[in-house]
Design an enzyme around this catalytic site. Structure first.
Site, PDB file in Angstrom:
ATOM      1  N   THR A   1     -20.107   7.838   6.671  1.00  0.00           N
ATOM      2  CA  THR A   1     -21.041   6.959   5.954  1.00  0.00           C
ATOM      3  C   THR A   1     -22.392   7.633   5.711  1.00  0.00           C
ATOM      4  OG1 THR A   1     -20.105   5.311   7.461  1.00  0.00           O
ATOM      5  CG2 THR A   1     -21.783   4.550   5.896  1.00  0.00           C
ATOM      6  N   THR A   2     -22.901   8.273   6.747  1.00  0.00           N
ATOM      7  CA  THR A   2     -24.229   8.897   6.663  1.00  0.00           C
ATOM      8  C   THR A   2     -24.244   9.970   5.575  1.00  0.00           C
ATOM      9  OG1 THR A   2     -24.255   8.613   9.069  1.00  0.00           O
ATOM     10  CG2 THR A   2     -26.046   9.898   8.096  1.00  0.00           C
ATOM     11  N   TRP A   3     -23.184  10.736   5.518  1.00  0.00           N
ATOM     12  CA  TRP A   3     -23.054  11.803   4.518  1.00  0.00           C
ATOM     13  C   TRP A   3     -22.967  11.207   3.108  1.00  0.00           C
ATOM     14  CZ3 TRP A   3     -18.328  15.686   4.281  1.00  0.00           C
ATOM     15  CH2 TRP A   3     -18.698  16.814   3.546  1.00  0.00           C
TER      16      TRP A   3
ATOM     17  N   ARG B   1     -22.988  14.756  14.574  1.00  0.00           N
ATOM     18  CA  ARG B   1     -22.342  15.414  15.713  1.00  0.00           C
ATOM     19  C   ARG B   1     -21.742  16.717  15.219  1.00  0.00           C
ATOM     20  NH1 ARG B   1     -17.639  15.209  19.079  1.00  0.00           N
ATOM     21  NH2 ARG B   1     -16.506  14.374  17.291  1.00  0.00           N
ATOM     22  N   LYS B   2     -20.407  16.803  15.157  1.00  0.00           N
ATOM     23  CA  LYS B   2     -19.770  18.066  14.764  1.00  0.00           C
ATOM     24  C   LYS B   2     -19.400  18.098  13.285  1.00  0.00           C
ATOM     25  CE  LYS B   2     -17.170  19.329  18.956  1.00  0.00           C
ATOM     26  NZ  LYS B   2     -15.744  19.477  19.359  1.00  0.00           N
ATOM     27  N   GLY B   3     -18.918  16.964  12.787  1.00  0.00           N
ATOM     28  CA  GLY B   3     -18.482  16.914  11.397  1.00  0.00           C
ATOM     29  C   GLY B   3     -17.260  17.782  11.131  1.00  0.00           C
TER      30      GLY B   3
ATOM     31  N   SER C   1     -14.734  10.024  16.925  1.00  0.00           N
ATOM     32  CA  SER C   1     -16.164   9.983  16.610  1.00  0.00           C
ATOM     33  C   SER C   1     -16.805   8.705  17.150  1.00  0.00           C
ATOM     34  CB  SER C   1     -16.334  10.071  15.090  1.00  0.00           C
ATOM     35  OG  SER C   1     -17.692  10.097  14.740  1.00  0.00           O
TER      36      SER C   1
ATOM     37  N   HIS D   1     -19.526  -2.005   5.961  1.00  0.00           N
ATOM     38  CA  HIS D   1     -18.221  -1.759   6.584  1.00  0.00           C
ATOM     39  C   HIS D   1     -17.306  -2.971   6.365  1.00  0.00           C
ATOM     40  CE1 HIS D   1     -19.824   1.736   8.574  1.00  0.00           C
ATOM     41  NE2 HIS D   1     -20.545   1.083   9.454  1.00  0.00           N
TER      42      HIS D   1
ATOM     43  N   ARG E   1     -11.504   8.185   6.288  1.00  0.00           N
ATOM     44  CA  ARG E   1     -11.340   9.350   7.176  1.00  0.00           C
ATOM     45  C   ARG E   1     -10.114   9.137   8.041  1.00  0.00           C
ATOM     46  NH1 ARG E   1     -15.735  11.643  11.688  1.00  0.00           N
ATOM     47  NH2 ARG E   1     -14.947  13.774  11.670  1.00  0.00           N
TER      48      ARG E   1
END
Ligand code: A3P
Length: 329
Positions: free
Chosen positions: A71-73, A295-297, A167, A134, A159
């Site tokens: 979502t952030t991306w 985090r890692k993505g 996540s 969401h 995803r």
């Protein structure tokens, strides 16, 4: 004052409504079912208030996801794409350098309508307005669902549920939402419940399939994207997103390297290291550390977290739930 009275009534009404819903306790979380989907009480209050009061405008853009699906991306990319021709949005001065993407693109149920409040009508005067949610497609408000040519555009980012669950558990842990003394058994309980459909905004398959179905029926209104595709070939996905939003990149913009520039601006590496994303909290129903959105993505990071038997169970479930619909997550 009359205003306060009104809010108290609303509060009482919500309490009455909430009491009657089916409940399910999962580890430390009490979930309630509304129209076939599960929420915790404070989130549900925002969901029903949004459903009742939100009125969309033709030019609105709605970004929809399951939690922890990128979502952030998607917020950062959409904000950057849509505003790129405004002078104050050049890459070196972009608001994304000074504000967290969740402050620039608010969630409807978790922010604007949270706890039964109504947003200030004077906010969000710039067009197009970009919102996120969401909430399942089946449960969006009426103006969002009308299929006339003027209804808003919806972008859904999906995803792999194995990575999204992984996540989510890191996100819970980093925000102090797992019991410190017994994290492992809480994780197992959340996992079992997730597979049975008891998760916030879940069952995850029904949430994903609702948007999938809408994208098939109404492809000019609902765009269905995959986090994994966005990772594998970011430029293609970004161009597709821009075209869908009615602001495709011109040849000149491409020649100037604007696509790559925006991608770099919105990259995990860049955003993660900005002061505005390292420090402080967001109050999105629950208090969230801004840094925990980054985090890692990585695609497939679930291998470091789920046991083989957990993975097998969830993969089997995905095959079962998605195969019959033709959706290949
Ligand atoms: P991981 O925990 O697997 O690293 P959401 O934004 O929906 O809350 O999802 C968070 C997930 O997206 C996290 O995944 C996070 O690292 C990843 N993410 C956040 N910002 C990203 C970005 N700019 N590019 C790629 N992935 C990003």
């Amino acid at each position: 004052s009359p205003m306060e009275k009104h809010e108290d009534d609303d509060e009482d009404q919500f309490d009455e409504f909430y009491k009657k819903l089916p409940k399910k306790q999962v580890a430390g979380l009490m979930l309630a079912q509304h129209k076939g989907f599960w929420y915790d009480e404070p989130i549900l209050h925002g969901v029903v208030t949004f459903q009742k009061h939100f009125e969309s405008q033709d030019s609105d853009i709605l970004l929809a996801t399951m939690p922890k699906s990128g979502t952030t991306w998607l917020k950062a990319l959409t904000f950057a794409i849509v505003n790129r021709s405004k002078s104050e949005h050049s890459i070196s001065e972009s608001p994304l350098l000074f504000q967290n993407p969740h402050q620039l693109v608010p969630f409807l149920e978790l922010d604007l309508y949270r706890g039964g409040k109504l947003p200030d009508p004077n906010m969000m005067i710039t067009r197009p307005r970009i919102f996120a949610t969401h909430v399942p497609y089946q449960c969006l408000s009426d103006t969002l669902l009308s299929n006339d040519s003027k209804s808003p555009r919806i972008v859904y980012l999906c995803r792999n549920p194995l990575d999204a669950f992984t996540s989510l558990m890191h996100f819970f842990s980093q925000n102090g939402a797992l019991p410190a003394d017994d994290e492992t058994s809480a994780l197992e309980e959340y996992f079992g419940a997730f597979c049975e459909g008891f998760s916030i905004f879940g069952p995850f398959w029904d949430q994903i399939l609702g948007y999938w179905d809408a994208s098939l029926k109404n492809s000019n209104k609902v765009l269905f994207l995959h986090y994994e595709d966005l990772q594998r070939d970011t430029p293609s996905s970004v161009k597709k997103l821009a075209e869908f939003l009615g602001c495709g990149f011109s040849q000149q913009e491409e020649n100037q390297g604007l696509v790559e520039g925006l991608i770099k601006l919105c990259s995990l590496e860049n955003l993660k290291n900005l002061e505005c994303n390292k420090e402080g909290d967001l109050h999105l129903v629950h208090t969230i550390k801004k840094s925990t959105y980054f985090r890692k993505g990585k695609v497939g990071d679930w291998v470091n977290f789920l046991t083989p038997s957990m993975a097998k169970r969830l993969e089997g479930l995905m095959t079962e739930k998605f195969a019959e619909s033709g959706k290949n997550v």
